[in-house]
Design a protein around this motif. Structure first.
Motif, mmCIF file in Angstrom:
data_model
loop_
_atom_site.group_PDB
_atom_site.id
_atom_site.type_symbol
_atom_site.label_atom_id
_atom_site.label_comp_id
_atom_site.label_asym_id
_atom_site.label_seq_id
_atom_site.Cartn_x
_atom_site.Cartn_y
_atom_site.Cartn_z
ATOM 1 N N CYS B 271 4.373 -0.792 -8.662
ATOM 2 C CA CYS B 271 2.694 -0.446 -7.889
ATOM 3 C C CYS B 271 2.988 0.464 -7.661
ATOM 4 C CB CYS B 271 2.851 -1.838 -6.626
ATOM 5 S SG CYS B 271 2.396 -0.898 -5.690
ATOM 6 N N SER B 272 2.473 2.271 -7.991
ATOM 7 C CA SER B 272 2.308 3.387 -7.112
ATOM 8 C C SER B 272 2.235 3.258 -5.570
ATOM 9 C CB SER B 272 1.157 4.080 -8.450
ATOM 10 O OG SER B 272 -0.271 3.497 -7.631
ATOM 11 N N ARG B 273 1.596 2.068 -5.019
ATOM 12 C CA ARG B 273 1.422 2.119 -3.487
ATOM 13 C C ARG B 273 -0.045 3.349 -3.304
ATOM 14 N NH1 ARG B 273 6.808 1.645 -1.002
ATOM 15 N NH2 ARG B 273 7.455 -0.147 -2.516
ATOM 16 N N CYS B 274 -1.082 3.238 -4.891
ATOM 17 C CA CYS B 274 -1.811 3.680 -4.240
ATOM 18 C C CYS B 274 -2.731 3.536 -3.017
ATOM 19 C CB CYS B 274 -2.843 4.353 -5.387
ATOM 20 S SG CYS B 274 -3.487 2.365 -5.532
ATOM 21 N N GLY B 275 -2.792 2.450 -2.824
ATOM 22 C CA GLY B 275 -3.815 1.829 -1.124
ATOM 23 C C GLY B 275 -5.069 1.573 -1.854
ATOM 24 N N ILE B 276 -6.202 1.321 -2.893
ATOM 25 C CA ILE B 276 -6.586 0.997 -3.409
ATOM 26 C C ILE B 276 -6.660 -0.245 -2.899
ATOM 27 C CG2 ILE B 276 -7.945 0.155 -5.352
ATOM 28 C CD1 ILE B 276 -6.968 3.172 -6.497
ATOM 29 N N CYS B 277 -5.391 -1.616 -3.725
ATOM 30 C CA CYS B 277 -6.150 -2.724 -2.683
ATOM 31 C C CYS B 277 -6.352 -2.964 -1.258
ATOM 32 C CB CYS B 277 -4.499 -3.660 -3.421
ATOM 33 S SG CYS B 277 -3.298 -2.620 -2.473
ATOM 34 N N VAL B 294 -0.333 -4.549 -1.842
ATOM 35 C CA VAL B 294 0.629 -3.698 -1.638
ATOM 36 C C VAL B 294 1.640 -4.489 -0.412
ATOM 37 C CG1 VAL B 294 -0.471 -2.253 -0.091
ATOM 38 C CG2 VAL B 294 0.853 -0.823 -1.153
ATOM 39 N N LEU B 297 4.371 -6.841 -2.196
ATOM 40 C CA LEU B 297 4.883 -6.224 -2.877
ATOM 41 C C LEU B 297 5.905 -4.905 -2.732
ATOM 42 C CD1 LEU B 297 2.193 -4.894 -6.294
ATOM 43 C CD2 LEU B 297 3.010 -7.164 -5.667
ATOM 44 N N CYS B 323 -7.270 -3.204 -8.682
ATOM 45 C CA CYS B 323 -5.419 -1.912 -9.147
ATOM 46 C C CYS B 323 -5.870 -1.602 -10.069
ATOM 47 C CB CYS B 323 -4.362 -3.219 -9.074
ATOM 48 S SG CYS B 323 -3.592 -2.705 -9.495
ATOM 49 N N PRO B 324 -5.660 -0.281 -10.155
ATOM 50 C CA PRO B 324 -5.775 0.928 -11.480
ATOM 51 C C PRO B 324 -4.719 0.330 -12.521
ATOM 52 C CG PRO B 324 -4.255 1.926 -9.327
ATOM 53 C CD PRO B 324 -5.318 0.626 -8.574
ATOM 54 N N VAL B 325 -2.729 -0.561 -11.573
ATOM 55 C CA VAL B 325 -2.371 -0.808 -13.034
ATOM 56 C C VAL B 325 -2.183 -1.504 -13.760
ATOM 57 C CG1 VAL B 325 0.280 -0.261 -12.900
ATOM 58 C CG2 VAL B 325 -0.547 0.934 -11.257
ATOM 59 N N LEU B 329 -1.835 -9.728 -9.711
ATOM 60 C CA LEU B 329 -1.829 -9.649 -8.189
ATOM 61 C C LEU B 329 -1.834 -11.072 -7.547
ATOM 62 C CD1 LEU B 329 -3.572 -6.735 -6.947
ATOM 63 C CD2 LEU B 329 -0.767 -6.668 -6.778
HETATM 64 S S1 SF4 Z 1 -4.022 -0.973 -6.444
HETATM 65 FE FE1 SF4 Z 1 -2.585 -1.568 -7.348
HETATM 66 S S2 SF4 Z 1 -1.752 0.089 -7.890
HETATM 67 FE FE2 SF4 Z 1 -2.549 0.398 -6.057
HETATM 68 S S3 SF4 Z 1 -1.392 0.270 -4.324
HETATM 69 FE FE3 SF4 Z 1 -2.205 -2.283 -4.857
HETATM 70 S S4 SF4 Z 1 -1.064 -2.830 -6.042
HETATM 71 FE FE4 SF4 Z 1 -0.340 -0.791 -6.038
#
Ligand code: SF4
Ligand code: SF4
Ligand code: SF4
Ligand code: SF4
Lengths: 115, 592
Positions: B271-277, B294, B297, B323-325, B329
């Motif tokens: 998880c990059s903690r991109c914050g999209i979620c 996020v 995780l 989630c882009p990854v 989840l």
């Molecule tokens: S969208 Fe995915 S990668 Fe981005 S913060 Fe949430 S869990 Fe992490």
């Protein structure tokens, strides 16, 4: 004794100073909505487990309030967590969480059934 | 020796790769035997090629983030892809200069410090390098701004940081500005470098900096690299390398298991903690902002996940979808719930003592119908399903007509995996015994568990929308079209959960005017009634529901349709217009 075709329950007293409040305290702390239960029994009427067995969730919650925990374990294990009671409860109590908390509480306080 | 400044960088690099090597080796060694075999078998297959392509598109270009928001995508791309190119082109620059391919990494990383004389192609290489540096710097600048104003990036909330993360982040933010300054300082003495560093160099020349300042700048650059590398495995930047590992392992067909294992851990660290979620989660509407994926995780990594956060989630799957990854989840959260409730699973001993019902007729049914607890709560839906079955002359058996056990999905959602298995075994036996070839379900919650966990072999599992559509196609029922405008709500378990989007829509198109709305199909909203959440209060549920209804009823349809008894039950208590399940609509639209 003569058989009248019905039985009377033994008279009993509740000593409020000696109630085991561990479980009810734990539940209320984590799911305060349980405070609002009015023992209406709607949950019990609709209950999936109650349809299959003599499981009675309303009675269980009363017993827990009275601290009478001797038979809770076997009983609560009958619930299938289906969530019907949640939809039926007029007080919007998170019944499924209450049930999970009862299960967890019994484990935490190591409360076992007594014969 | 004057080159001691490369030490922080070198030591950092050695530490970083040693840690990564040990961690990854440990994780892979803990995978199950079958999974390991899978990996070995597919290393030299075409899957590896597609995995490499995915790594390029996702870890460097960040295509999926681009799709969400261009600015956010550009920020991630310029940092990752730009840095990657700086390393690659930097090495090429060294090769062009020296004619040798292999060298110590610091020779190419600190090229401008070491090489002052001119060589063929020098200017072109230097300008390309400067351009790349500018590219990365633009990303760093965007990252500064994101901390200040994340709304610009399509993100309302950004993740909260720990001191450890903050230190690593600062090191990262400093690396490239320091590189620019250090290279500029050298350029002020030797006039090497491209358009960017040379301009900085001219400025330094004008203010007449000393060689000591130059040394200090190179030292700082090297230290910031070293600090970043050492901090990386303990910070969110661990995702940079772990995502590559994840893509590689996933491409070999390894799947998430019910119980948390080392593959789950690889997902957590990706998880990059991109914050999209955070942004797609509807819990914000009720001001709940500590339970999003996020944070979960992060809590798993830091081992401080509380029950309250873990169980306060609708498991609607919106975050997983965004989630882009592509981290699983929902299942990851469920695996944590399984771990949290492992000690108290029921064995449902009473199931064995239930009286066995004898089938009334002894001919084998074609269809076995399982209504499930939720359909039993909505008699209208149940009656409609039966009406359609009768009308189409289907030879069916009603499995849970009077006494039925729950399907097990609500237990699964709560993490009671062992308990759920007991119910599954019980129901599975009944289904197989019936001899039916089709299992018909009218509740997406049941549908999901039948599909995922029942292992019913040849028996085809059908949601009523799929089955009714087949009946129409076979001419067994015919539907009348009305001029009512209908909006369809995708139930989470049916849509994102099982990928069924079209059959209900096709049926609705035959019975009325189906309107499309803004957030539908994969982007549909949760009704808020989900059994996935154990502790959301009724008033919070209602707040969330109201927002969902706003989106659904935006165009004032005549009717709100859904395909889930729980969604229906949830919506009915909130609107004036008709809310109907697809079964009821079909039953009412049948021609006599
Ligand atoms: S969208 Fe995915 S990668 Fe981005 S913060 Fe949430 S869990 Fe992490
Ligand atoms: S339905 Fe609600 S209020 Fe009534 S007894 Fe059950 S939990 Fe209590
Ligand atoms: S969740 Fe348990 S108590 Fe509630 S209706 Fe279902 S079986 Fe009964
Ligand atoms: S599954 Fe839904 S409710 Fe849970 S965190 Fe993700 S978006 Fe929020």
């Amino acid at each position: 004794m003569r058989n009248f075709g019905f039985a009377t329950t033994k008279s009993r007293t509740v000593d409020y100073s000696k109630i085991d409040t561990r479980l009810i305290g734990y539940i209320l702390e984590n799911e305060p909505t349980f405070n609002a239960c009015l023992s209406c029994g709607s949950c019990t009427a609709i209950c999936s487990a109650g349809n299959l067995t003599n499981f009675n969730i309303r009675k269980l919650s009363l017993l827990i309030r009275l601290g009478e925990l001797e038979k809770i374990h076997t009983e609560i294990d009958k619930c299938m967590l289906c969530g019907k009671c949640l939809l039926e409860c007029p007080r919007g109590i998170n019944t499924r969480n209450v049930i999970m908390l009862i299960k967890k509480g019994l484990t935490i306080f190591d409360i076992k059934d007594q014969e | 020796m004057e080159n001691y400044f490369v030490l922080p960088f070198t030591v950092g690099t050695v530490i970083l790769f040693s840690i990564l090597l040990v961690k990854y080796a440990l994780w892979i060694s803990k995978l199950s035997k079958i999974d390991k075999l899978r990996i070995v078998q597919s290393i030299f297959s075409r899957r590896t090629l597609s995995a490499i392509k995915e790594c390029f598109m996702e870890c460097l270009i960040h295509r999926r983030i681009f799709k969400r928001n261009i600015l956010l995508g550009y920020m991630h791309m310029s940092l990752a892809f730009g840095w990657f190119l700086l390393i690659v082109v930097g090495h090429i620059e060294w090769v062009v200069y020296s004619g040798t391919f292999v060298t110590y990494p610091w020779n190419s990383i600190f090229f401008q410090y070491f090489v002052h004389e001119s060589f063929p192609g020098e200017k072109i290489m230097a300008n390309i390098m400067d351009f790349l540096l500018l590219f990365v710097l633009s990303g760093v600048l965007l990252a500064y701004f994101k901390r200040i104003n994340s709304r610009m990036y399509g993100i309302k909330k950004t993740t909260k940081l720990k001191p450890r993360d903050r230190m690593t982040m600062c090191a990262l933010w400093l690396i490239f500005p320091l590189r620019l300054l250090a290279e500029g300082a050298t350029a002020s003495f030797y006039h090497n470098g491209g358009f960017l560093t040379n301009s900085v160099g001219r400025f330094f020349e004008w203010i007449q900096i000393s060689h000591t300042t130059e040394e200090i700048l190179w030292w700082s650059y090297s230290i910031s690299l070293g600090v970043f590398f050492v901090g990386l495995p303990w910070s969110r930047y661990m995702h940079i390398f772990t995502e590559v590992l994840l893509i590689g392992i996933r491409s070999t067909g390894v799947k998430l298991k019910k119980e948390f294992n080392s593959y789950s851990r690889i997902q957590v660290y990706s998880c990059s903690r991109c914050g999209i979620c955070i942004d797609v989660c509807q819990m914000h509407i009720s001001n709940i902002s500590n339970n999003q994926s996020v944070y979960i995780l992060k809590n798993i990594r830091d081992q401080n996940l509380t029950d309250r956060k873990l169980f306060n989630c609708l498991l609607c799957g919106r975050c997983e979808q965004a989630c882009p990854v592509n981290i699983n989840l929902n299942d990851l959260r469920i695996s944590q719930r399984i771990r949290a409730t492992k000690e108290y699973n029921s064995d449902y001993a009473f199931l064995k003592t239930l009286p066995v019902e004898q089938p009334v007729e002894d001919k084998t049914p074609e269809v076995i119908y399982f209504a499930g607890c939720m359909t039993h709560m909505t008699p209208g839906i149940k009656k409609s399903v039966l009406k359609v079955l009768e009308k189409a002359n289907v030879n069916y058996q009603f499995m849970d007509k009077d006494k039925g056990a729950c399907c097990g999905r609500p237990l699964m959602l709560a993490g009671q995996y062992e308990a759920a298995k007991k119910l599954i075994a019980h129901n599975r036996e009944k289904i197989l015994e019936s001899g039916a070839s089709t299992l018909l379900v009218s509740c997406p919650i049941c549908y999901k568990v039948f599909k995922d966990d029942y292992e019913l072999g040849q028996i085809s599992i059908k949601h009523h929308s799929e089955y009714f559509l087949e009946l129409v196609e076979q001419g067994k029922i015919t539907l009348k079209k009305s001029d009512k405008s209908i909006v369809y709500h995708d139930p989470c378990e049916l849509g994102r959960g099982c990928g069924v989007y079209e059959p209900p829509r096709n049926l609705l198109k035959m019975t009325g005017n189906l309107q499309s709305i803004q957030q539908e199909k994969v982007n549909s909203l949760c009704c808020s009634g989900s059994l996935g959440d154990l502790c959301l209060s009724m008033s919070d549920r209602n707040t969330i529901k109201a927002e969902t209804l706003k989106v659904l009823l935006n165009q004032n349809p005549d009717m709100l349709a859904t395909a889930c008894p729980l969604c229906k039950k949830t919506f009915v208590k909130g609107v004036d217009i008709q809310v109907k399940d697809i079964a009821e609509i079909v039953a009412e639209s049948m021609e006599n």
